[in-house]
Design a protein around this motif. Structure first.
Motif, PDB file in Angstrom:
ATOM      1  N   TYR A   1       1.885   3.598  -6.774  1.00  0.00           N
ATOM      2  CA  TYR A   1       1.898   2.162  -6.475  1.00  0.00           C
ATOM      3  C   TYR A   1       2.749   1.865  -5.259  1.00  0.00           C
ATOM      4  CZ  TYR A   1       3.132  -2.790  -7.165  1.00  0.00           C
ATOM      5  OH  TYR A   1       3.356  -4.139  -7.006  1.00  0.00           O
ATOM      6  N   GLU A   2       2.178   1.046  -4.360  1.00  0.00           N
ATOM      7  CA  GLU A   2       2.941   0.509  -3.239  1.00  0.00           C
ATOM      8  C   GLU A   2       2.952  -0.997  -3.409  1.00  0.00           C
ATOM      9  OE1 GLU A   2       4.653   2.024  -0.819  1.00  0.00           O
ATOM     10  OE2 GLU A   2       5.206   0.034  -0.043  1.00  0.00           O
ATOM     11  N   PRO A   3       4.148  -1.590  -3.606  1.00  0.00           N
ATOM     12  CA  PRO A   3       4.215  -3.037  -3.849  1.00  0.00           C
ATOM     13  C   PRO A   3       3.825  -3.833  -2.607  1.00  0.00           C
ATOM     14  CG  PRO A   3       6.328  -1.953  -4.326  1.00  0.00           C
ATOM     15  CD  PRO A   3       5.475  -0.961  -3.637  1.00  0.00           C
ATOM     16  N   PRO A   4       3.532  -5.135  -2.774  1.00  0.00           N
ATOM     17  CA  PRO A   4       3.204  -5.959  -1.609  1.00  0.00           C
ATOM     18  C   PRO A   4       4.444  -6.148  -0.744  1.00  0.00           C
ATOM     19  CG  PRO A   4       3.236  -7.285  -3.623  1.00  0.00           C
ATOM     20  CD  PRO A   4       3.474  -5.880  -4.038  1.00  0.00           C
TER      21      PRO A   4
ATOM     22  N   GLY B   1      -0.265  -5.492  -2.119  1.00  0.00           N
ATOM     23  CA  GLY B   1       0.048  -4.203  -2.729  1.00  0.00           C
ATOM     24  C   GLY B   1      -1.189  -3.307  -2.789  1.00  0.00           C
TER      25      GLY B   1
ATOM     26  N   GLN C   1      -2.495  -7.191  -9.588  1.00  0.00           N
ATOM     27  CA  GLN C   1      -1.163  -7.292  -8.979  1.00  0.00           C
ATOM     28  C   GLN C   1      -0.205  -8.007  -9.920  1.00  0.00           C
ATOM     29  OE1 GLN C   1       0.175  -6.097  -5.660  1.00  0.00           O
ATOM     30  NE2 GLN C   1       1.703  -6.411  -7.258  1.00  0.00           N
TER      31      GLN C   1
ATOM     32  N   ARG D   1       7.937   0.588  -6.216  1.00  0.00           N
ATOM     33  CA  ARG D   1       7.361   1.496  -5.213  1.00  0.00           C
ATOM     34  C   ARG D   1       7.466   2.936  -5.715  1.00  0.00           C
ATOM     35  NH1 ARG D   1       9.654   0.162  -0.421  1.00  0.00           N
ATOM     36  NH2 ARG D   1       7.598  -0.423   0.382  1.00  0.00           N
TER      37      ARG D   1
ATOM     38  N   SER E   1       3.104  -6.391 -11.536  1.00  0.00           N
ATOM     39  CA  SER E   1       4.419  -6.984 -11.244  1.00  0.00           C
ATOM     40  C   SER E   1       5.103  -7.489 -12.504  1.00  0.00           C
ATOM     41  CB  SER E   1       4.277  -8.158 -10.268  1.00  0.00           C
ATOM     42  OG  SER E   1       3.599  -7.746  -9.108  1.00  0.00           O
TER      43      SER E   1
END
Lengths: 239, 239
Positions: free
Chosen positions: B53-56, B62, B24, B35, B28
């Motif tokens: 990718y799906e961010p937190p 995430g 992560q 996203r 980042s």
């Protein structure tokens, strides 16, 4: 330190050679030699053999005498290495390792992806570079100091200096895009150009190609610089 | 980190894969992905390809989804590496580098010249070793975890385990005394035994020879461990 390298300029008297502080410390603390012990020595840029150790006394430093230098140093790699300037904290080790492997002609060159600040590093001062190269020779039991140049400007080097350097040599650009596999055991001299961690940029690649360098890759695996260099050199000149 | 390695055991839901803290942070801070961005991913011990990718968010971590894994990992080196346990401060980097080069079978063995204290190092704990190997895979864009064993006792290994391991393989002992040159591009599987910095002792060498291993050398130059390993592997399996 696998060999004590004596400097012909450090002759104390006929046949008596002075030791540097580093050498004296190594002899005293690591080898733990005594008066009369035979040590492996070499003459800088000369032959390898043995000499007799005389420890320091109250009023003079230690020295080596009665040299018997009979062997040639290991053969050099028949290549010119042009390497984008590594990060300062990688530079020392890189210089030591390429020297230990037998590189005798080195250019440290700028590239778009080399941080300008790297060129200000104190590691780049002449004495500092010479020291790294010396340590590489001491590691490998070699005596012949590499020649080296700093090339802070990419373009004039590739346009003006490289053609003459490339004469009678294969030109290999370590650049893994649209590249052929790096040849194995080439048995001829080469110029090898190694890029920075981010790679050469498009302009640089076109300049290298214009000058006659061919892009080569090492396969699918991405290796760190510290691994790529021995792998490349070993692949080109395994024996 | 040149690839995000997903753990099949870390499935959050069908087709959704969780990320470790390290991953992560890398996504980042280094990749700076947003996203929907497509990232290079691989499945541990599986294939390589891409994922989205799906961010937190505030209430969940995430993750990666919509995997498209189509490529095989790079081919492994067809060898077993038996290596005297390196010094703790060399071990991490050594494990990463041999993994990056494609070693899949590793034994870390005791030798007379290995300090007993090295075996107490926290770097030898399972999670720590797995982590080093993982970092080697991430470097090289590989997915297949090496197998590894700790062998704190030399003799039982060489007498009882080695013969079976050596079947159908060439046995090479990196030991530069009374040795033949290390072969180039062997194109067959091997067992390669690498000694500690001080070398194998006489008893150990005789045991290796008894088991069918042959002593090989790399020429006149003495190289550091960090250089010897890539040089040897590259010489045996250049392509």
């Amino acid at each position: 330190m696998n060999i004590i390298l004596l400097d012909p300029n450090n002759t104390l008297a006929d046949g008596l050679y002075g030791l540097t502080q580093r050498q004296q410390t190594h002899i005293s603390k690591v080898i733990k030699a005594n008066r009369g012990d035979v040590l492996r020595v070499g003459m800088l840029n000369g032959k390898i053999g043995e000499g007799i150790y005389e420890p320091p006394s109250e009023d003079r430093a230690g020295y080596i005498h009665s040299l018997n230098l009979i062997s040639l140093p290991p053969k050099p790699l028949p290549m010119v290495l042009v390497m984008a300037l590594p990060r300062p904290n990688m530079l020392k080790r890189t210089l030591q390792n390429i020297t230990a492997m037998g590189v005798k002609d080195l250019y440290l060159i700028h590239s778009a992806k080399v941080e300008k600040s790297y060129w200000q590093s104190p590691v780049l001062q002449t004495e500092s570079i010479q020291q790294c190269l010396l340590e590489g020779l001491e590691q490998a039991k070699d005596t012949v100091m590499p020649n080296w140049s700093l090339i802070p400007r990419f373009r004039p080097f590739v346009e003006d200096q490289l053609p003459a350097i490339l004469e009678d040599k294969v030109g290999l650009l370590a650049h893994p895009y649209l590249a052929k596999p790096c040849p194995i055991n080439i048995q001829q001299p080469c110029v090898l150009a190694l890029g920075p961690e981010g790679g050469w940029n498009e302009f640089e690649v076109s300049k290298w190609h214009e000058a006659g360098m061919e892009s080569v890759h090492l396969g699918d695996r991405i290796l760190k610089v510290e691994t790529v260099v021995p792998v490349l050199l070993s692949r080109l000149y395994p024996a």
